[in-house]
Design a protein around this motif. Structure first.
Motif, PDB file in Angstrom:
ATOM      1  N   LEU A 287       0.826  -1.214   0.000  1.00 49.52           N
ATOM      2  CA  LEU A 287       0.000   0.000   0.000  1.00 49.52           C
ATOM      3  C   LEU A 287       0.863   1.268   0.000  1.00 49.52           C
ATOM      4  N   THR A 288       2.137   1.134   0.324  1.00 46.59           N
ATOM      5  CA  THR A 288       3.025   2.308   0.317  1.00 46.59           C
ATOM      6  C   THR A 288       3.868   2.301  -0.960  1.00 46.59           C
ATOM      7  N   LEU A 375     -13.428   3.241   6.388  1.00 46.83           N
ATOM      8  CA  LEU A 375     -12.328   4.200   6.561  1.00 46.83           C
ATOM      9  C   LEU A 375     -11.626   4.524   5.251  1.00 46.83           C
ATOM     10  N   GLY A 376     -11.752   3.639   4.257  1.00 46.69           N
ATOM     11  CA  GLY A 376     -10.964   3.790   3.045  1.00 46.69           C
ATOM     12  C   GLY A 376      -9.541   3.328   3.293  1.00 46.69           C
ATOM     13  N   VAL A 377      -8.736   3.360   2.254  1.00 47.55           N
ATOM     14  CA  VAL A 377      -7.382   2.819   2.346  1.00 47.55           C
ATOM     15  C   VAL A 377      -6.416   3.805   3.010  1.00 47.55           C
ATOM     16  N   ALA A 378      -6.734   5.106   2.914  1.00 48.12           N
ATOM     17  CA  ALA A 378      -5.771   6.138   3.323  1.00 48.12           C
ATOM     18  C   ALA A 378      -5.198   5.953   4.737  1.00 48.12           C
ATOM     19  N   ALA A 383      -0.651   4.568   8.280  1.00 46.65           N
ATOM     20  CA  ALA A 383      -0.136   3.811   9.425  1.00 46.65           C
ATOM     21  C   ALA A 383       1.055   2.954   8.999  1.00 46.65           C
ATOM     22  N   LEU A 384       0.980   2.358   7.814  1.00 44.63           N
ATOM     23  CA  LEU A 384       2.078   1.504   7.355  1.00 44.63           C
ATOM     24  C   LEU A 384       3.324   2.335   7.064  1.00 44.63           C
ATOM     25  N   GLU A 385       3.136   3.509   6.467  1.00 45.87           N
ATOM     26  CA  GLU A 385       4.280   4.401   6.231  1.00 45.87           C
ATOM     27  C   GLU A 385       4.909   4.814   7.547  1.00 45.87           C
TER      28      GLU A 385
END
Ligand SMILES: *Cc1c(COP(=O)(O)O)cnc(C)c1O
Length: 487
Positions: A287-288, A375-378, A383-385
């Motif tokens: 996702l990042t 929440l959507g992916v954002a 959080a992963l970043e």
């Protein structure tokens, strides 16, 4: 009506009355819900500062004081017992300070998704029986397949976790290559010493304990060396063996290392081997932008495993297997049964029962669907970043405390050890063991350890969604206190 029928009807009415507690009315449901929710609110109120490990003697033993009874117990007593004997002792994976092994999550929205799934109890095994339930899970699998970069023909399954997902991939690879019992002793599997133990376990369960497992050499970042893989396969082929399966990691458990997937895919493709990428820990870093670049080539794998209960912060109980050619996943898990005849013609939409060992199963979709849609992916991406950067930050700051560190983290696992100059290795190992035990006893944060090249090494794994900068700073402080206590 006969007297026998009357007797039977009276008996049935009595049994219906006796079974009535199984169907609480609206008022009772509200009571039960309030008490349960109150307990979860007690838990969450202090979660930001909760202990990450609670070292109590003989944990959970109090459960044995009350056996299952004929007429049950009061809910407040049960909840009190659950909090004391189950929630309190041991690790707290929902806490910010859980930085050991691969952290879990405990996303609240997932609990509500589970609640919706359980109350409606939709059957998610077969499209015919639960068309919406099956479509919901397939939509999530398609989303994950797009994330990996798989074509339209891919298929997958939401399993209970990465181990079962890895097993499904191994079984699919076995059948896709037409391996039969007589071939097993000649079959060769390639992995590294860093492969997760669920993979050799899957091979054994799949009947392939006799297959040879080659440990491919690692580079200095604990990543598989593609040139060493190519050499090992060539040597085995020359010796008359049957190179079959390459197991790469996108985020190894020990060090978080991501193998060079594109180079490995080149070798696997040239050699006609099935390439499986175990991305149970690291997969959702796709996702990042950084993760995408690092895992370039993952789309060329024949199968991939990603764990939503790691990288998407779900409560335990969700792992995904994806297979690029979905027909092969189906072929390895197909079945028939006379009692299934009504469902047989409704397979336009792939059903979990055709793609996994399960028939009736936990409807796992909503625990992922609800948070993702709501929440959507954002926020997940952010959080992963954040976890990637926290690992970099810790890698830098722990050196400032005087620790020796492993390579720059590929993802969010940092390895480090206390290695004072002039102290023999055995003594260093003992010191590091004292540190990890001291931190666990302290309980504010929870870290774990491993052996790397014969050295007792400390690990920090940042993946819990509640872990932010302040808990990393607190970890550094706890480590500093442990160092002071060593003298
Ligand atoms: C956690 C993990 C697994 C096993 O997954 P479970 O969900 O714990 O069964 C497999 N491979 C890797 C790399 C992991 O981190």
């Amino acid at each position: 009506m006969s007297t026998e029928s009357d007797d039977l009807r009276a008996r049935l009415r009595a049994l219906e009355r006796a079974a009535r507690p199984l169907e609480p009315g609206a008022t009772r449901r509200r009571e039960l819900r309030r008490a349960t929710v109150a307990s979860t609110e007690r838990f969450l109120r202090h979660i930001a500062t909760a202990r990450a490990y609670d070292d109590v003697p003989d944990p959970g033993i109090g459960l044995l004081e009350s056996p299952v009874t004929e007429h049950g117990m009061a809910l407040p007593d049960l909840i009190e017992r659950f909090e004391r004997e189950v929630v309190k002792p041991g690790g707290n994976p929902a806490s910010a300070g859980y930085l050991a092994y691969i952290p879990g999550g405990g996303l609240y929205h997932s609990a509500l998704g589970d609640f919706l799934a359980a109350v409606s109890d939709k059957y998610a095994g077969i499209f015919f029986a639960g068309p919406g339930a099956v479509r919901l899970e397939n939509q999530l699998l398609r989303w994950a397949a797009d994330l990996v970069g798989y074509p339209a023909g891919a298929a997958g399954n939401i399993a209970s976790g990465g181990s079962i997902a890895n097993l499904a991939a191994v079984v699919t690879a076995r059948d896709a290559h037409g391996l039969r019992g007589a071939d097993y002793a000649r079959a060769v599997v390639y992995g590294t010493g860093q492969a997760h133990h669920s993979l050799p376990k899957a091979l054994r369960i799949a009947g392939l304990a006799e297959a040879t497992v080659r440990e491919v050499a690692l580079d200095e970042h604990y990543r598989m060396r593609a040139d060493a893989l190519a050499a090992a396969i060539a040597a085995d082929r020359a010796a008359g063996l049957r190179p079959w399966l390459v197991l790469a990691a996108a985020g190894s458990t020990d060090t978080g290392a991501v193998d060079p997937l594109a180079d490995i895919a080149d070798v696997a493709q040239r050699q006609g081997c099935w390439l499986h990428v175990d991305a149970a820990y690291g997969g959702f870093f796709l996702l990042t932008a950084y993760g995408r670049a690092l895992m370039r080539g993952i789309e060329r794998a024949d199968s991939v495993v990603l764990d939503p209960h790691k990288g998407l912060f779900l409560p335990y109980g969700a792992g995904m297997v994806l297979v690029r050619d979905g027909a092969l996943l189906a072929a390895a898990h197909s079945y028939t049964g006379n009692y299934m005849q009504d469902a047989a013609d409704a397979r336009a939409e792939a059903s979990p029962a055709d793609l996994s060992p399960e028939l009736s199963k936990h409807f796992r979709g909503p625990r992922l669907w609800l948070p993702l849609m709501l929440l959507g992916v954002a926020p997940f991406r952010a959080a992963l970043e954040e976890k990637l950067l926290l690992a970099q930050y810790f890698h830098r700051e722990v050196q400032a405390l005087g620790f020796a560190v492993g390579p720059e983290p590929d993802l969010s696992v940092v390895t480090y050890r206390w290695a004072p100059r002039g102290v023999p290795l055995e003594e260093q190992n003992r010191l590091n063991q004292r540190i990890v035990e001291g931190v666990r006893h302290d309980g504010r944060v929870f870290i774990s350890s491993t052996m790397l090249d014969g050295r007792f090494t400390l690990r920090l794994a940042v993946l819990a969604f509640r872990s932010h900068l302040r808990i990393i700073d607190r970890t550094l402080q706890v480590l500093q206190e442990q160092l002071a206590a060593l003298d």
